[in-house]
Scaffold this motif. Structure first.
Motif, mmCIF file in Angstrom:
data_model
loop_
_atom_site.group_PDB
_atom_site.id
_atom_site.type_symbol
_atom_site.label_atom_id
_atom_site.label_comp_id
_atom_site.label_asym_id
_atom_site.label_seq_id
_atom_site.Cartn_x
_atom_site.Cartn_y
_atom_site.Cartn_z
ATOM 1 N N ILE A 198 0.818 -1.214 0.000
ATOM 2 C CA ILE A 198 0.000 0.000 0.000
ATOM 3 C C ILE A 198 0.853 1.267 0.000
ATOM 4 O O ILE A 198 0.603 2.185 -0.785
ATOM 5 N N ASN A 199 1.837 1.338 0.871
ATOM 6 C CA ASN A 199 2.665 2.553 0.959
ATOM 7 C C ASN A 199 4.139 2.179 1.114
ATOM 8 O O ASN A 199 4.719 2.323 2.196
ATOM 9 N N PRO A 200 4.765 1.734 0.029
ATOM 10 C CA PRO A 200 6.173 1.342 0.121
ATOM 11 C C PRO A 200 7.131 2.511 0.393
ATOM 12 O O PRO A 200 8.285 2.284 0.759
ATOM 13 N N ASP A 201 6.665 3.740 0.248
ATOM 14 C CA ASP A 201 7.511 4.907 0.506
ATOM 15 C C ASP A 201 7.406 5.429 1.944
ATOM 16 O O ASP A 201 8.017 6.450 2.281
ATOM 17 N N PHE A 202 6.631 4.766 2.778
ATOM 18 C CA PHE A 202 6.376 5.236 4.142
ATOM 19 C C PHE A 202 7.668 5.547 4.896
ATOM 20 O O PHE A 202 7.828 6.639 5.452
ATOM 21 N N PHE A 203 8.594 4.607 4.933
ATOM 22 C CA PHE A 203 9.798 4.795 5.743
ATOM 23 C C PHE A 203 10.691 5.901 5.187
ATOM 24 O O PHE A 203 11.255 6.686 5.953
ATOM 25 N N ASP A 204 10.806 6.000 3.872
ATOM 26 C CA ASP A 204 11.591 7.083 3.269
ATOM 27 C C ASP A 204 10.972 8.441 3.584
ATOM 28 O O ASP A 204 11.682 9.401 3.889
ATOM 29 N N THR A 205 9.637 8.511 3.528
ATOM 30 C CA THR A 205 8.934 9.762 3.822
ATOM 31 C C THR A 205 9.142 10.164 5.276
ATOM 32 O O THR A 205 9.412 11.334 5.577
ATOM 33 N N MET A 206 9.020 9.209 6.184
ATOM 34 C CA MET A 206 9.198 9.495 7.606
ATOM 35 C C MET A 206 10.639 9.900 7.910
ATOM 36 O O MET A 206 10.883 10.796 8.724
ATOM 37 N N LEU A 207 11.579 9.259 7.247
ATOM 38 C CA LEU A 207 12.991 9.597 7.435
ATOM 39 C C LEU A 207 13.253 11.032 6.973
ATOM 40 O O LEU A 207 13.873 11.823 7.690
ATOM 41 N N ALA A 208 12.749 11.373 5.802
ATOM 42 C CA ALA A 208 12.927 12.735 5.276
ATOM 43 C C ALA A 208 12.256 13.764 6.184
ATOM 44 O O ALA A 208 12.825 14.832 6.451
ATOM 45 N N TYR A 209 11.056 13.441 6.682
ATOM 46 C CA TYR A 209 10.346 14.359 7.578
ATOM 47 C C TYR A 209 11.156 14.586 8.859
ATOM 48 O O TYR A 209 11.292 15.726 9.323
ATOM 49 N N THR A 210 11.705 13.517 9.406
ATOM 50 C CA THR A 210 12.487 13.618 10.640
ATOM 51 C C THR A 210 13.728 14.487 10.431
ATOM 52 O O THR A 210 14.043 15.339 11.272
ATOM 53 N N VAL A 211 14.421 14.288 9.325
ATOM 54 C CA VAL A 211 15.628 15.077 9.032
ATOM 55 C C VAL A 211 15.261 16.543 8.807
ATOM 56 O O VAL A 211 15.929 17.445 9.340
ATOM 57 N N ASN A 212 14.206 16.797 8.053
ATOM 58 C CA ASN A 212 13.766 18.189 7.812
ATOM 59 C C ASN A 212 13.353 18.871 9.103
ATOM 60 O O ASN A 212 13.647 20.050 9.317
ATOM 61 N N ARG A 213 12.666 18.131 9.955
ATOM 62 C CA ARG A 213 12.250 18.696 11.240
ATOM 63 C C ARG A 213 13.465 19.013 12.106
ATOM 64 O O ARG A 213 13.530 20.074 12.737
ATOM 65 N N ALA A 214 14.426 18.113 12.133
ATOM 66 C CA ALA A 214 15.657 18.348 12.904
ATOM 67 C C ALA A 214 16.386 19.583 12.367
ATOM 68 O O ALA A 214 16.882 20.406 13.147
ATOM 69 N N GLU A 215 16.424 19.721 11.054
ATOM 70 C CA GLU A 215 17.081 20.875 10.433
ATOM 71 C C GLU A 215 16.371 22.177 10.804
ATOM 72 O O GLU A 215 17.015 23.165 11.154
ATOM 73 N N SER A 216 15.039 22.153 10.766
ATOM 74 C CA SER A 216 14.286 23.371 11.103
ATOM 75 C C SER A 216 14.417 23.738 12.578
ATOM 76 O O SER A 216 14.278 24.899 12.944
#
Length: 165
Positions: free
Chosen positions: A99-117
């Motif tokens: 259903i959502n094979p990109d889930f982990f990549d999306t969450m990883l990117a969100y976490t890194v972007n949030r840490a950067e902000s």
């Protein structure tokens, strides 16, 4: 086997509804566009095992001529939690592989972007996120949390629904 047919049926129902819930979260954008709301909205998924456990124990009570002890009700609820925990494994695999094979990549990117902000160490955030956001971790988290939360739901529901001491 007849004795646990109700528990197996409701564990399967919980698992299917949880898969549907995950798919709906994905379709409405809680895994990408509205990702900030994901941790809050996900708590509402607890209604699924609460309602299903209550319905199962009610059905079990009817099967026992309207009388059920705490021990019987808890055993029924615990079995539901146990079987649902086992079924949580294929639910996670189906969701993350189909259903959502990109889930982990999306969450990883969100976490890194949030840490950067937030002016945090993005390398450390990425490494910690990799440990958390992967299929093995999610299978373990899902199975254990289903068993633990399901056991708590079984305790509370059994104490509220018992008809005999």
């Amino acid at each position: 086997m007849n004795n646990i047919r109700i528990e197996i049926r409701y564990a399967v129902l919980i698992s299917l509804l949880m898969l549907l819930w995950l798919a709906l979260e994905y379709m409405v954008g809680l895994h990408d566009i509205y990702i900030g709301w994901h941790p809050v909205i996900t708590w509402f998924a607890l209604l699924i095992p609460i309602v299903c456990t209550r319905l199962a124990i009610r059905e079990k009570t009817e099967l026992l001529n309207g009388k059920i002890t705490f021990k019987q009700a808890f055993a029924s609820g615990f079995l539901i939690a146990f079987f649902a925990a086992v079924l949580a494994i294929p639910v996670q695999v189906i969701f993350h592989k189909v259903i959502n094979p990109d889930f982990f990549d999306t969450m990883l990117a969100y976490t890194v972007n949030r840490a950067e902000s937030l002016k945090m160490n993005t390398l450390k955030a990425r490494e910690e996120a990799k440990l958390y956001f992967n299929l093995t971790s999610y299978i373990i988290q899902s199975g254990l949390s289903t068993l633990i939360i399901g056991t708590v739901i079984a305790l509370v529901t059994a104490s509220l629904m018992k008809t005999e001491k």
